[in-house]
Design an enzyme around this catalytic site. Structure first.
Site, PDB file in Angstrom:
ATOM      1  N   ASP A  39       3.603  -1.800 -25.635  1.00  0.00           N
ATOM      2  CA  ASP A  39       4.392  -3.003 -25.895  1.00  0.00           C
ATOM      3  C   ASP A  39       4.712  -3.751 -24.608  1.00  0.00           C
ATOM      4  O   ASP A  39       4.626  -4.989 -24.565  1.00  0.00           O
ATOM      5  CB  ASP A  39       5.697  -2.635 -26.615  1.00  0.00           C
ATOM      6  CG  ASP A  39       6.513  -3.862 -26.979  1.00  0.00           C
ATOM      7  OD1 ASP A  39       6.065  -4.628 -27.865  1.00  0.00           O
ATOM      8  OD2 ASP A  39       7.592  -4.078 -26.374  1.00  0.00           O
ATOM      9  N   GLY A  85      12.868  -1.376  -3.242  1.00  0.00           N
ATOM     10  CA  GLY A  85      12.084  -1.090  -4.434  1.00  0.00           C
ATOM     11  C   GLY A  85      11.602   0.339  -4.575  1.00  0.00           C
ATOM     12  O   GLY A  85      10.881   0.652  -5.539  1.00  0.00           O
ATOM     13  N   LYS A 100      -3.557  -6.313 -12.009  1.00  0.00           N
ATOM     14  CA  LYS A 100      -2.773  -6.040 -13.210  1.00  0.00           C
ATOM     15  C   LYS A 100      -3.152  -6.929 -14.391  1.00  0.00           C
ATOM     16  O   LYS A 100      -3.134  -6.480 -15.542  1.00  0.00           O
ATOM     17  CB  LYS A 100      -1.283  -6.177 -12.904  1.00  0.00           C
ATOM     18  CG  LYS A 100      -0.774  -5.121 -11.927  1.00  0.00           C
ATOM     19  CD  LYS A 100       0.718  -5.231 -11.701  1.00  0.00           C
ATOM     20  CE  LYS A 100       1.202  -4.166 -10.735  1.00  0.00           C
ATOM     21  NZ  LYS A 100       2.673  -4.216 -10.537  1.00  0.00           N
ATOM     22  N   GLY A 110      13.010 -15.673  -8.252  1.00  0.00           N
ATOM     23  CA  GLY A 110      11.562 -15.772  -8.392  1.00  0.00           C
ATOM     24  C   GLY A 110      11.148 -15.741  -9.845  1.00  0.00           C
ATOM     25  O   GLY A 110      11.877 -15.224 -10.701  1.00  0.00           O
ATOM     26  N   ALA A 111       9.964 -16.311 -10.122  1.00  0.00           N
ATOM     27  CA  ALA A 111       9.528 -16.425 -11.516  1.00  0.00           C
ATOM     28  C   ALA A 111       8.084 -15.975 -11.706  1.00  0.00           C
ATOM     29  O   ALA A 111       7.410 -16.419 -12.630  1.00  0.00           O
ATOM     30  CB  ALA A 111       9.681 -17.872 -11.991  1.00  0.00           C
ATOM     31  N   TYR A 144       9.630  -2.784  -0.559  1.00  0.00           N
ATOM     32  CA  TYR A 144      10.061  -1.527   0.061  1.00  0.00           C
ATOM     33  C   TYR A 144       9.480  -1.327   1.453  1.00  0.00           C
ATOM     34  O   TYR A 144       9.719  -0.318   2.092  1.00  0.00           O
ATOM     35  CB  TYR A 144       9.746  -0.316  -0.830  1.00  0.00           C
ATOM     36  CG  TYR A 144       8.291  -0.157  -1.228  1.00  0.00           C
ATOM     37  CD1 TYR A 144       7.378   0.481  -0.388  1.00  0.00           C
ATOM     38  CD2 TYR A 144       7.847  -0.601  -2.466  1.00  0.00           C
ATOM     39  CE1 TYR A 144       6.065   0.653  -0.759  1.00  0.00           C
ATOM     40  CE2 TYR A 144       6.530  -0.427  -2.849  1.00  0.00           C
ATOM     41  CZ  TYR A 144       5.641   0.199  -1.998  1.00  0.00           C
ATOM     42  OH  TYR A 144       4.337   0.361  -2.376  1.00  0.00           O
ATOM     43  N   THR A 196      -2.556  -1.770  -8.922  1.00  0.00           N
ATOM     44  CA  THR A 196      -1.605  -2.641  -8.257  1.00  0.00           C
ATOM     45  C   THR A 196      -2.247  -4.013  -8.063  1.00  0.00           C
ATOM     46  O   THR A 196      -3.355  -4.262  -8.549  1.00  0.00           O
ATOM     47  CB  THR A 196      -1.136  -2.011  -6.931  1.00  0.00           C
ATOM     48  OG1 THR A 196      -0.094  -2.805  -6.369  1.00  0.00           O
ATOM     49  CG2 THR A 196      -2.281  -1.865  -5.938  1.00  0.00           C
ATOM     50  N   SER A 210       1.546   5.776  -3.694  1.00  0.00           N
ATOM     51  CA  SER A 210       1.240   6.478  -4.937  1.00  0.00           C
ATOM     52  C   SER A 210       0.548   7.818  -4.722  1.00  0.00           C
ATOM     53  O   SER A 210       0.870   8.800  -5.414  1.00  0.00           O
ATOM     54  CB  SER A 210       0.393   5.584  -5.847  1.00  0.00           C
ATOM     55  OG  SER A 210       1.142   4.487  -6.311  1.00  0.00           O
ATOM     56  N   ASP A 270       6.035  -0.488 -14.945  1.00  0.00           N
ATOM     57  CA  ASP A 270       6.987  -1.187 -14.088  1.00  0.00           C
ATOM     58  C   ASP A 270       8.270  -1.505 -14.851  1.00  0.00           C
ATOM     59  O   ASP A 270       9.369  -1.466 -14.289  1.00  0.00           O
ATOM     60  CB  ASP A 270       6.383  -2.491 -13.561  1.00  0.00           C
ATOM     61  CG  ASP A 270       5.332  -2.261 -12.491  1.00  0.00           C
ATOM     62  OD1 ASP A 270       5.378  -1.196 -11.829  1.00  0.00           O
ATOM     63  OD2 ASP A 270       4.459  -3.130 -12.313  1.00  0.00           O
TER      64      ASP A 270
END
Length: 278
Positions: free
Chosen positions: A79, A237, A67, A126-127, A216, A63, A19, A103
């Site tokens: 939203d 990514g 979050k 994945g979940a 990434y 990050t 970043s 994101d």
């Protein structure tokens, strides 16, 4: 906010973050003399560190593992943050931090850039928290059917509820399902980079369309190699990282991720060069 010129990315770990390079390139192109650093901040330290920020601070990128706690501490949520319960961007105001989740928009923009503009059907591996953002990203692109591959059935329950709220039908599969998976236009991998999914991944690779692996580092991942063996394309990514950072710059400059920057094409190009050269 006129004199606020300090920004940073917080997280733990943080040394790997790209970043600072992305944001520095953007502010050079915009001729803004802002500073953007990185600081290791744990979840336990977050409330105290946030309270120490003074009026020279404009905003934060956030990050893992911050979050969710950042979402709880925000005085206002966009939203995407409200629906996911995750915040990766703070705009610091006199009333308190405004929270955003870029994101979601970043992944949607990355998918569109990769040529997956209107996927009819998609799959998420994945979940976890990233899967939540992926559901909203796909909904933005008009996807109406998403299969989530998860080991635990209960992990899919909140994703199914989220899908219903945005008009997306969520179904579940498992990595050891003996049935041949249905073909999809795109697969989003929301798994740790070194995860071993075993031989059960081969049918998903053969019927998975484009793979967008949010990892990434250490590229290509074992998952990406499986996609390539199956004859399908895989990308990492970095495009998502790039586009979510651009949306953060919009927020820090103008307060709204939906409002483009002046000379935005030039800004994005500068950020892309910084990402490649980092």
């Amino acid at each position: 906010m006129l004199s606020a010129d300090r920004l940073a990315v917080w997280g733990d770990p943080i040394d790997h973050s790209r970043s600072p390079s992305l944001h520095a390139a953007a502010y050079r192109e915009l001729r803004l003399s802002w500073t953007y650093g990185r600081q290791r901040v744990t979840e336990a330290e977050f409330p105290a560190r946030l309270s120490e920020l003074d009026g020279t601070w404009r905003g934060l990128s956030l990050t893992m593992p911050l979050k969710n706690v950042a979402c709880s501490a925000a005085v206002e949520l966009d939203d995407a943050a409200l629906r996911t319960g995750a915040v990766n961007t703070y705009l610091l105001t006199a009333e308190g931090p405004r929270g955003f989740n870029t994101d979601v928009g970043g992944l949607a923009r990355a998918l569109h850039e990769a040529g997956v503009g209107e996927p009819r059907a998609a799959r998420i591996l994945g979940a976890g928290a990233t899967a939540t953002s992926a559901v909203l990203s796909l909904a933005q692109l008009g996807t109406r059917r998403v299969e989530v591959v998860a080991r635990r059935p209960e992990a899919v329950i909140p994703l199914r509820a989220l899908g219903e709220s945005v008009g997306v039908e969520i179904s579940r599969a498992s990595f050891d399902d003996p049935r041949m998976p249905s073909p999809v236009d795109v697969t989003i991998a929301a798994l740790p980079g070194k995860v071993d999914v075993g031989p059960g991944i081969r049918p998903f690779a053969e019927n998975g369309g484009l793979l967008v692996d949010v990892v990434y580092g250490n590229w290509p991942t074992a998952l990406a190699e499986q996609w390539r063996v199956a004859g399908n394309e895989a990308i990492n990514g970095l495009p998502m990282l790039l586009h979510q950072a651009l949306l953060q710059v919009r927020i820090f400059v103008g307060g709204d991720p939906a409002v483009p920057l002046e000379r935005e094409n030039a800004v994005l190009a500068a950020m892309r060069i910084a990402l490649v050269g980092d």
